[in-house]
Design an enzyme around this catalytic site. Structure first.
Site, PDB file in Angstrom:
ATOM      1  CB  SER A  92     -16.225  -8.159  11.065  1.00 39.60           C
ATOM      2  OG  SER A  92     -15.877  -6.814  10.815  1.00 39.60           O
TER       3      SER A  92
ATOM      4  CD  GLU B 246       1.653  -1.050   8.440  1.00 39.37           C
ATOM      5  OE1 GLU B 246       0.475  -1.450   8.316  1.00 39.37           O
ATOM      6  OE2 GLU B 246       1.938   0.106   8.765  1.00 39.37           O
TER       7      GLU B 246
ATOM      8  CB  CYS C  85      -4.319   4.278   7.141  1.00 35.30           C
ATOM      9  SG  CYS C  85      -5.446   4.268   5.769  1.00 35.30           S
TER      10      CYS C  85
ATOM     11  CB  SER D 105     -12.607  -8.466   5.899  1.00 37.47           C
ATOM     12  OG  SER D 105     -13.656  -8.482   6.843  1.00 37.47           O
TER      13      SER D 105
ATOM     14  CG  ASN E 236     -14.214  -3.405  10.205  1.00 30.13           C
ATOM     15  OD1 ASN E 236     -14.913  -2.928   9.307  1.00 30.13           O
ATOM     16  ND2 ASN E 236     -13.557  -4.529  10.071  1.00 30.13           N
TER      17      ASN E 236
ATOM     18  CB  CYS F  23      -0.894   0.008   1.238  1.00 30.73           C
ATOM     19  SG  CYS F  23      -1.803   1.566   1.406  1.00 30.73           S
TER      20      CYS F  23
HETATM   21  S1  F3S Z   1      -2.651   1.996   4.923  1.00 27.88           S
HETATM   22 FE1  F3S Z   1      -3.309   1.116   3.066  1.00 27.88          FE
HETATM   23  S2  F3S Z   1      -3.770  -1.037   3.227  1.00 27.88           S
HETATM   24 FE2  F3S Z   1      -5.600   0.086   3.765  1.00 27.88          FE
HETATM   25  S3  F3S Z   1      -5.930   0.602   5.858  1.00 27.88           S
HETATM   26 FE3  F3S Z   1      -4.821   2.233   4.890  1.00 27.88          FE
HETATM   27  S4  F3S Z   1      -5.300   2.036   2.751  1.00 27.88           S
END
Ligand code: F3S
Ligand code: F3S
Lengths: 277, 277
Positions: free
Chosen positions: A214, A123, A186, A258, A216, A93
């Site tokens: 889930s 990550e 993010c 998701s 979220n 990303c």
């Molecule tokens: S960092 Fe990128 S992978 Fe999704 S949660 Fe944000 S856009």
């Protein structure tokens, strides 16, 4: 009568992009390899396995292009793939990539690098590589006390809680002489929620798609319930009931992080069929 | 029997140094000018006025060397003094000077500079000058919300509370992309308290000198009371009572931030005279 899908419903930008990159690559190459699943959704993983994307543990298992997931990987992995003469297909990303650049920058500037995130998250493991494995990982105000250095540079895992991040940075600031912080959290989740709220206000009913377990998605459902006359949480279009839509003018749809877009699409069409009789 | 003065009792390093600089200058020059009182203690101000140190409002009133107090002044003041052909005698505390350098550095690096401190404090007014008057001044987590910029650099007034500083930086970190923070809070107060506590533990009685209304002196007194068998808070040696010292072995002395050393000295000698009969 109007059916509208909320902005930022389902996958975030980075995951959507990774899926598109995988799709393109799977047209070009018979098989593709990836460390770990492309996203944390069993149906999607199975689907892509059938298409030729193989999940591997070590590079020895790969004899074709290697797809880097949205989480990214440490710089050494790129080198290792190239050393074997294999192609890298990079779906990191761009926001994660930016955090990696900051991690490297802070390391190059001589800061003791601190990563705010979970030790075990891929990550974070990748970020560590960009500091030559010198960084410390912390994830709470309490763990901040373990950091001893006069110049500290911080980056964070993109999916961390901004509240806890603030508290932790506050603790660091009390004891560190020079502190340079990149807030690389993010806002995909926040934006998804905001867009859902906005649409809910304009809708008579909200359909929220996503796993019943889930967290979220449940949060999204709560927001929708508070802001529209009615809201339902479903996993697939099978759960839709005709009578929900009796006499309804504006229908809104959103989905958790998701949920692949084809499931959103299927729900959209099923609702259209219901209301069109 | 032993009488001991706690380390860091009374004036902090920066104020002590400013007083010494003023003393040296007053030997060399008949009169000296200063914007505002050299320290916030009426007796000291009066004493230095007699010696030739005049408090002025504007440079027009000065026709001799100008003393810069420990708080510092904006760069323009140096220029103005020199333009008039007057000498600068710089008693800015080195720790304050360091904060000024950081303010200038952050400004030069293109950060939106934020000063954590009180708008009206002379130190903060001086810091402002080092950012070409572009900095914003905040002093609480709440006021942090007013800061809108993607790159923010923070310095702080040396005498601010480290707790509130931490909370405020935490708020900033939640909303600012790149945050560079210099924690320029001076630990003089903390060190004074720690030294008093340590001495109190080794003493049978603690004598704490300082204004009855002085918050930092009262705090010192609390610490001493908790850590030694007995403690008294006095303003001058006149308040000492003989019977306090009956059968006492170890006597400790400390003093609040606005207590000049000659008052500490007088109390020391008075106690010595009492215990020596
Ligand atoms: S960092 Fe990128 S992978 Fe999704 S949660 Fe944000 S856009
Ligand atoms: S004036 Fe004193 S309080 Fe600290 S910053 Fe300088 S030693």
């Amino acid at each position: 009568m109007k059916i509208e899908i909320a902005e930022n419903a389902g996958f975030c930008y980075g995951v959507m992009r990774a899926i598109e990159i995988a799709n393109r690559a799977l047209k070009e190459y018979k098989s593709l390899y990836s460390f770990g699943p492309i996203i944390h959704n069993p149906q999607v993983v199975e689907e892509y396995e059938k298409k030729g994307l193989k999940v591997i543990e070590t590079l020895d298992e790969a004899d074709g292009p290697v797809l880097i997931r949205s989480h990214g990987v440490p710089p050494k992995v790129y080198e290792d793939i190239e050393k074997r003469g294999l192609k890298v297909i990079d779906a990191t990303c761009p926001f994660v990539k930016e955090a990696q650049r900051y991690a490297k920058q802070l390391y190059d500037e001589g800061y003791k690098v601190v990563i705010f995130g979970d030790n075990e998250h891929p990550e974070v493991k990748a970020h560590l590589g960009y500091t030559n494995y010198t960084a410390s990982v912390i994830n709470s105000p309490k763990t901040a006390a373990s950091i001893k250095a006069s110049r500290v540079g911080v980056v964070c895992q993109t999916t961390q809680s901004v509240e806890r991040f603030g508290l932790t940075i506050g603790e660091l600031a009390k004891r560190i002489r020079e502190l340079k912080v990149f807030n690389t959290i993010c806002d995909a989740t926040e934006k998804r929620q905001e867009a859902a709220k906005e649409l809910a206000k304009r809708s008579d009913i909200m359909i929220v798609i996503g796993g019943k377990n889930s967290a979220n998605t449940r949060k999204l459902y709560e927001i929708c319930k508070e802001n529209s006359r009615n809201a339902y949480h479903i996993e697939t279009e099978i759960e839709l009931e005709k009578n929900w839509f009796d006499g309804i003018e504006n229908i809104g749809i959103t989905a958790g992080a998701s949920t692949p877009s084809y499931i959103i699409e299927r729900v959209y069409k099923a609702i259209r069929d219901i209301v069109n009789g």
